[in-house]
Design an enzyme around this catalytic site. Structure first.
Site, PDB file in Angstrom:
ATOM      1  N   SER A 193     -10.908  -0.230  -2.420  1.00  0.00           N
ATOM      2  CA  SER A 193      -9.767  -0.365  -1.516  1.00  0.00           C
ATOM      3  C   SER A 193     -10.137  -1.056  -0.221  1.00  0.00           C
ATOM      4  O   SER A 193      -9.340  -1.805   0.344  1.00  0.00           O
ATOM      5  CB  SER A 193      -9.193   1.015  -1.176  1.00  0.00           C
ATOM      6  OG  SER A 193      -8.466   1.552  -2.241  1.00  0.00           O
ATOM      7  N   HIS A 237      -3.602   5.455   3.905  1.00  0.00           N
ATOM      8  CA  HIS A 237      -4.490   4.534   3.179  1.00  0.00           C
ATOM      9  C   HIS A 237      -4.232   3.084   3.572  1.00  0.00           C
ATOM     10  O   HIS A 237      -5.164   2.312   3.810  1.00  0.00           O
ATOM     11  CB  HIS A 237      -4.286   4.716   1.670  1.00  0.00           C
ATOM     12  CG  HIS A 237      -5.167   3.863   0.822  1.00  0.00           C
ATOM     13  ND1 HIS A 237      -4.723   2.729   0.177  1.00  0.00           N
ATOM     14  CD2 HIS A 237      -6.476   3.976   0.505  1.00  0.00           C
ATOM     15  CE1 HIS A 237      -5.713   2.185  -0.511  1.00  0.00           C
ATOM     16  NE2 HIS A 237      -6.788   2.916  -0.331  1.00  0.00           N
ATOM     17  N   ASP A 286       0.829  -1.198   0.000  1.00  0.00           N
ATOM     18  CA  ASP A 286       0.000   0.000   0.000  1.00  0.00           C
ATOM     19  C   ASP A 286       0.866   1.252   0.000  1.00  0.00           C
ATOM     20  O   ASP A 286       2.065   1.179  -0.297  1.00  0.00           O
ATOM     21  CB  ASP A 286      -0.966  -0.022   1.198  1.00  0.00           C
ATOM     22  CG  ASP A 286      -2.327   0.541   0.838  1.00  0.00           C
ATOM     23  OD1 ASP A 286      -2.404   1.763   0.632  1.00  0.00           O
ATOM     24  OD2 ASP A 286      -3.304  -0.218   0.762  1.00  0.00           O
TER      25      ASP A 286
END
Length: 558
Positions: free
Chosen positions: A414, A236, A196
């Site tokens: 995601s 994220h 990520d």
């Protein structure tokens, strides 16, 4: 630490949890007036290598070796590290060497055009990936710190909104992970690699405290900055990790909250360049060598900051994008690869992104609380007509953790992706004799619309109990997919054969000529995957002999 041109080549060797990773470090001067850029230099061969496929412990951890042995996956020449002598000669040109790739037999260099021309004249150099630079070395190396908990509008990864209170019941029960937990499968003993853009403050937050207290983070690495820490960049990855690993009572439980993890930063959230696909490749190879079971990656690539570098939908065929080719190989090494399909469903691109177009990966779309496709979720099929996305999970209003310590609501494929990755880990934990290909197949077949897939959510929403029913059928004789292809190799399972029984496998053409043969003595489930053979399309016969048992099956190569 800096080196000049006369500095000897020095590799940094990192050891962690029983595996070895070599990262080459060199800083060089550039020619005045020329811009340094990054290139993935492709090599012709692995001649004079000190490594051998007969000694995989030189470059793979014991866990990685055991993962292959369990699934009867051979160590191939592509698994060998790049020949060190080649790296040394490239280094002598003055280029800065960032990383090497076993699978692509390549070296990522930072240099100018003059030095690149010198490198390309070396006799062992085959060329440069895409025949162009992957990034301007002056851009995108510092990134930006962005808190998803504070982001108010959809961006590269989607948007989230803070909640005062919430719970994760729907996103867990929608895929049957609650039944998985009740059965005692919460990811114990499984190793998940998360690729990520950063895991901001993950090591400081209460909802991940058990993960760190129990030392279940086995390793971290930042391929953007070339450092080990991943906790000060973008958030994220933190939010995605929380969907698998969080334990916040009455708020959020991840789908495999007792698993072990490797956290890898491959994405620079402040830019969009093809170098990030190369980082994804390096991250996947790291995960492989460490013995990861499941990769969870909520990253996708379509267009880039440089419009000339972008892909088109026709490139989403599983064979063009750098990250897609890497993801395919990752799956072939025996890992379950779970990736986000993309958030382009209501935009001009509309279709899935790389690497979700790779044939062997599980591409995950997003659905709402009621199971309807989320408006932003990218459409399939792949450019060559395969069902994509493969599956879907809650991606609208998904509960995830934020770097501020709150549980928030997020939108994006995601967040659907790690839910399914955790499901894959728990399901594999419950069925340890299965291969990665079988886990992937079982989850597809557990989809809510497996018999009538579409280009919106593929085979539908997976379910643990339905997947368990599929797993029971694997005690039978299976050979799949049939027809098979280079991107979807033939897998064989013979449930009636006991462990440690020798199986002789032979593939012949219709004239009776042997095109491949091998002998296996599986320690567990009698199963194997046909290696890449570059066969012509047509009809073949697979013959299997185990003691006094024999099977012959016609198979079709597409």
């Amino acid at each position: 630490m800096a080196f000049n041109k006369s500095t000897p080549f020095v590799p940094l060797v990192l050891t962690k949890a029983g595996w070895l990773v070599t990262l080459f470090v060199l800083v060089s001067f550039s020619v005045a007036g020329q811009t340094n850029r990054k290139y993935l230099v492709l090599l012709r061969d692995k001649a004079s290598s000190p490594y051998s496929i007969d000694r995989p412990g030189q470059f793979l951890s014991q866990r990685a070796i055991q993962r292959r042995q369990k699934q009867n996956i051979a160590v191939l020449e592509r698994d060998l590290p790049v020949t060190p002598a080649y790296v040394a000669q490239i280094q002598q040109t003055g280029a800065r060497i960032w990383y090497t790739s076993r699978w692509f037999n390549a070296v990522l260099v930072e240099t100018n055009e003059t030095t690149l021309a010198t490198i390309q004249r070396l006799p062992f150099v085959a060329g440069v990936e895409f025949n162009k630079s992957l990034a301007n070395a002056r851009l995108g190396e510092t990134g930006r710190v962005a808190s998803l908990a504070q982001a108010g509008s959809a961006g590269k990864f989607g948007a989230v909104e803070p909640l005062n209170y919430g719970n994760s019941l729907n996103q867990v029960t929608q895929i049957g992970a609650d039944k998985m937990h009740q059965a005692g499968y919460r990811g114990e003993g499984m190793l998940i690699g998360v690729l990520d853009s950063g895991f901001l403050r993950a090591n400081q937050l209460s909802f991940l405290k058990p993960l760190f207290d129990e030392k279940r983070i086995l390793a971290t690495y930042d391929f953007v900055r070339k450092e080990t820490s991943v906790y000060e960049d973008d958030s994220h990855g933190l939010s995605c990790l929380s969907a698998i690993a969080a334990t916040a009572d009455n708020q959020l439980y991840g789908t495999a909250f007792k698993a072990q993890f490797i956290l890898l930063r491959t994405e620079d959230a402040g830019s969009e360049q093809r170098i990030e696909e190369a980082n994804w490749l390096f991250g996947a190879e790291y995960a492989d060598s460490a013995g990861v079971d499941v990769i969870s990656s909520s990253l996708g690539y379509t267009t880039f900051d440089d419009p000339a570098s972008g892909y088109t939908y026709r490139d989403m065929n599983g064979k063009t994008a750098l990250s897609s080719r890497a993801a395919q190989i990752a799956a072939e090494t025996g890992m379950v690869v779970v990736v986000a399909a993309g958030n382009e469903g209501s935009g001009s691109w509309r279709y899935l992104s790389a690497p979700s177009d790779a044939a062997a990966v599980l591409a995950i779309g997003a659905v709402t609380q009621t199971g309807q496709r989320a408006a932003f979720s990218s459409f399939g099929p792949s450019a060559d007509g395969r069902v994509k996305p493969d599956l879907a999970a809650r991606g609208q209003g998904t509960l995830v953790g934020s770097p501020g310590g709150q549980i928030v609501s997020g939108n994006g494929t995601s967040f659907a992706t790690p839910l399914v990755a955790g499901l894959a880990a728990g399901f594999w934990q419950a069925n340890p004799r299965l291969t990665a290909a079988q886990v992937t197949d079982a989850l597809r077949r557990s989809g809510s619309q497996y018999t009538s897939p579409d280009d919106q959510v593929g085979y539908g929403i997976p379910n643990f109990e339905r997947a368990m029913e599929v797993a029971r059928t694997y005690s039978q004789f299976l050979i799949y997919p049939n027809p098979f292809s280079d991107s979807q190799p033939l897998a064989v399972q013979w449930g009636d054969v006991q462990a440690n029984t020798t199986i002789d496998a032979t593939l012949t053409d219709l004239a009776g000529r042997v095109v491949w043969s091998n002998r296996y003595t599986p320690a567990g489930l009698a199963a194997f995957v046909l290696p890449p053979l570059n066969l012509s399309a047509g009809l073949y016969v697979m013959t299997l002999v185990a003691g006094d048992q024999k099977r012959s099956i016609k198979v079709i190569k597409q």
